[in-house]
Enzyme design. Sequence first.
Site, PDB file in Angstrom:
ATOM      1  N   GLY A 107       3.209   2.794  -7.325  1.00  0.00           N
ATOM      2  CA  GLY A 107       2.805   4.187  -7.452  1.00  0.00           C
ATOM      3  C   GLY A 107       3.948   5.149  -7.186  1.00  0.00           C
ATOM      4  N   THR A 108       4.689   4.908  -6.118  1.00  0.00           N
ATOM      5  CA  THR A 108       5.767   5.832  -5.753  1.00  0.00           C
ATOM      6  C   THR A 108       6.803   5.938  -6.866  1.00  0.00           C
ATOM      7  OG1 THR A 108       5.422   5.406  -3.406  1.00  0.00           O
ATOM      8  CG2 THR A 108       7.589   6.248  -4.042  1.00  0.00           C
ATOM      9  N   ASN A 122      -6.043  10.703  -1.312  1.00  0.00           N
ATOM     10  CA  ASN A 122      -6.061   9.435  -0.573  1.00  0.00           C
ATOM     11  C   ASN A 122      -6.521   9.582   0.872  1.00  0.00           C
ATOM     12  OD1 ASN A 122      -3.457  10.836  -0.723  1.00  0.00           O
ATOM     13  ND2 ASN A 122      -2.805   9.366   0.823  1.00  0.00           N
ATOM     14  N   HIS A 170      -1.712  -2.395  -6.328  1.00  0.00           N
ATOM     15  CA  HIS A 170      -2.278  -2.854  -5.047  1.00  0.00           C
ATOM     16  C   HIS A 170      -3.469  -2.040  -4.552  1.00  0.00           C
ATOM     17  CE1 HIS A 170      -0.351  -0.008  -1.987  1.00  0.00           C
ATOM     18  NE2 HIS A 170       0.210   0.366  -3.123  1.00  0.00           N
ATOM     19  N   THR A 226      15.019  -5.814 -15.121  1.00  0.00           N
ATOM     20  CA  THR A 226      14.193  -6.919 -15.606  1.00  0.00           C
ATOM     21  C   THR A 226      12.771  -6.786 -15.073  1.00  0.00           C
ATOM     22  OG1 THR A 226      16.125  -8.330 -15.717  1.00  0.00           O
ATOM     23  CG2 THR A 226      13.988  -9.443 -15.662  1.00  0.00           C
ATOM     24  N   CYS A 242       1.752  11.730   9.749  1.00  0.00           N
ATOM     25  CA  CYS A 242       2.709  12.405  10.615  1.00  0.00           C
ATOM     26  C   CYS A 242       3.770  11.439  11.109  1.00  0.00           C
ATOM     27  CB  CYS A 242       2.009  13.022  11.806  1.00  0.00           C
ATOM     28  SG  CYS A 242       0.417  12.337  12.120  1.00  0.00           S
TER      29      CYS A 242
HETATM   30  N1  PLP Z   1      -0.283   8.343  -4.457  1.00  0.00           N
HETATM   31  C1  PLP Z   1      -1.425   8.139  -3.756  1.00  0.00           C
HETATM   32  C2  PLP Z   1      -2.568   9.082  -3.928  1.00  0.00           C
HETATM   33  C3  PLP Z   1      -1.522   7.056  -2.888  1.00  0.00           C
HETATM   34  O1  PLP Z   1      -2.635   6.864  -2.184  1.00  0.00           O
HETATM   35  C4  PLP Z   1      -0.400   6.177  -2.763  1.00  0.00           C
HETATM   36  C5  PLP Z   1      -0.440   5.038  -1.832  1.00  0.00           C
HETATM   37  O2  PLP Z   1      -0.508   5.160  -0.674  1.00  0.00           O
HETATM   38  C6  PLP Z   1       0.758   6.425  -3.513  1.00  0.00           C
HETATM   39  C7  PLP Z   1       0.767   7.520  -4.350  1.00  0.00           C
HETATM   40  C8  PLP Z   1       1.968   5.534  -3.437  1.00  0.00           C
HETATM   41  O3  PLP Z   1       1.725   4.327  -4.106  1.00  0.00           O
HETATM   42  P1  PLP Z   1       2.563   2.987  -3.756  1.00  0.00           P
HETATM   43  O4  PLP Z   1       2.129   2.585  -2.392  1.00  0.00           O
HETATM   44  O5  PLP Z   1       2.152   1.996  -4.803  1.00  0.00           O
HETATM   45  O6  PLP Z   1       3.996   3.320  -3.839  1.00  0.00           O
END
Ligand code: PLP
Length: 403
Positions: free
Chosen positions: A73-74, A153, A204, A240, A326
């Site tokens: 995600g990041t 989240n 994940h 890759t 935090c």
């Molecule tokens: N965006 C949201 C809303 C999330 O809940 C998360 C995960 O905690 C992320 C982005 C980041 O995803 P990742 O942990 O796969 O890098």
Amino acid sequence: MLRDTVYLDHAATTPLRAEVLDVMLPHLRDGWGNPSSAHARGRAARAALDDAHERIATCLGATAREIVLTSGGTESINLAVKGGAWAGSARGHRLVISAVEHHAVEGSARHLERHGFDVAVVGVDRDGRVDPDAVAAAVTDRTALVSVMAANNEVGTVQPIAAIAERVHRHRGVLFHADAVQAAPWLPLDVEALGVDLLSIAGHKLGGPRGVGALYIRRGTHIVAQQHGGSQERHRRAGTEDVAGAVGLATALELAVREMGTAVPRVAGLRDRLVASVTGPGVTVTGHRTDRLPHIASFVVADAEGGTITTILDLEGLACSTGSACATGSAEVSHVLTAMGYPEAEARGAVRLSVGRATTDADVDRAIALLPPAIERARAAHAASAGPDGTATDAAPRPAALP
Ligand code: PLP
């Protein structure tokens, strides 16, 4: 091997589904070719990778070439926000984000700010909702990109993404990204219906593997690559590819889409039981009452530290999170709750329980039995540690950020 833990932290990560592991194993054991190699082993890996692109795309109502595989995600978010902003910078150096974005979006925006972009932050109401008209008011002809998450989240609030996309696209050429990392297994994510140009997901959070994600990039949308090297992923993400991870993500996403109709009401029922068990004097449920993800129960407890409650629960074998994002030992509290108008003292009492598809009624029964005594003990600890002015002096150590 950890056993007998009641795991109610599915918003942080989910267990890998057995069906997903089964489809990944052959690619780890035998299908280890490099998808860029021209020989038969490479071509076999390429075929599996192409198939994964196709299946992920189908789940999102997209086409295979609109999907870029990433490390999670990041990375998807960094590529969308930075890559989209730089690509659109000819329009102007302005970004619009909401006040409740994940740190991946917020941090990407702050990085761009250090490189000359203005960052406009749109606030939310007490339920954590972004007003589409407030986004419209923040978008100017100089705006390169807007990023608003599909669902939060920490408190689970779902955002009116289609309405926001419509407002954003009144300005021709402005890109709209939605972080759907938390929303993916629970909300239908048809990119056409949502009207997004860019959309991020991660394996994940939906029973797939950690360390793999995808970014949807609408056909014809240019983004500037953030990682340089080979020509993988149509020059949009060098390196890759993780073929087993891609196959795992595709399978997990397909299963989530297929099961959404049955999983959502079941999971929401479990969440509602948790919420009902804590609701009472001194406990406030956070987030929107109805427009919320089905798996997140989030609340703030008055006169207690969320970190103390979760530590007590952890010792009893229940895994969950505080609602605070935090720095360890710092006085900083969740930016989400403060944006929603919770005073710092209240936001400190935040707890997040998140159920998953494997959560049972017995897990929830156990949590319901453990929560009231944990809250009482945390309140007693808070009262004992209060300084002469009534404020706590020994705030519990806190995690660096809430996933
Ligand atoms: N965006 C949201 C809303 C999330 O809940 C998360 C995960 O905690 C992320 C982005 C980041 O995803 P990742 O942990 O796969 O890098």
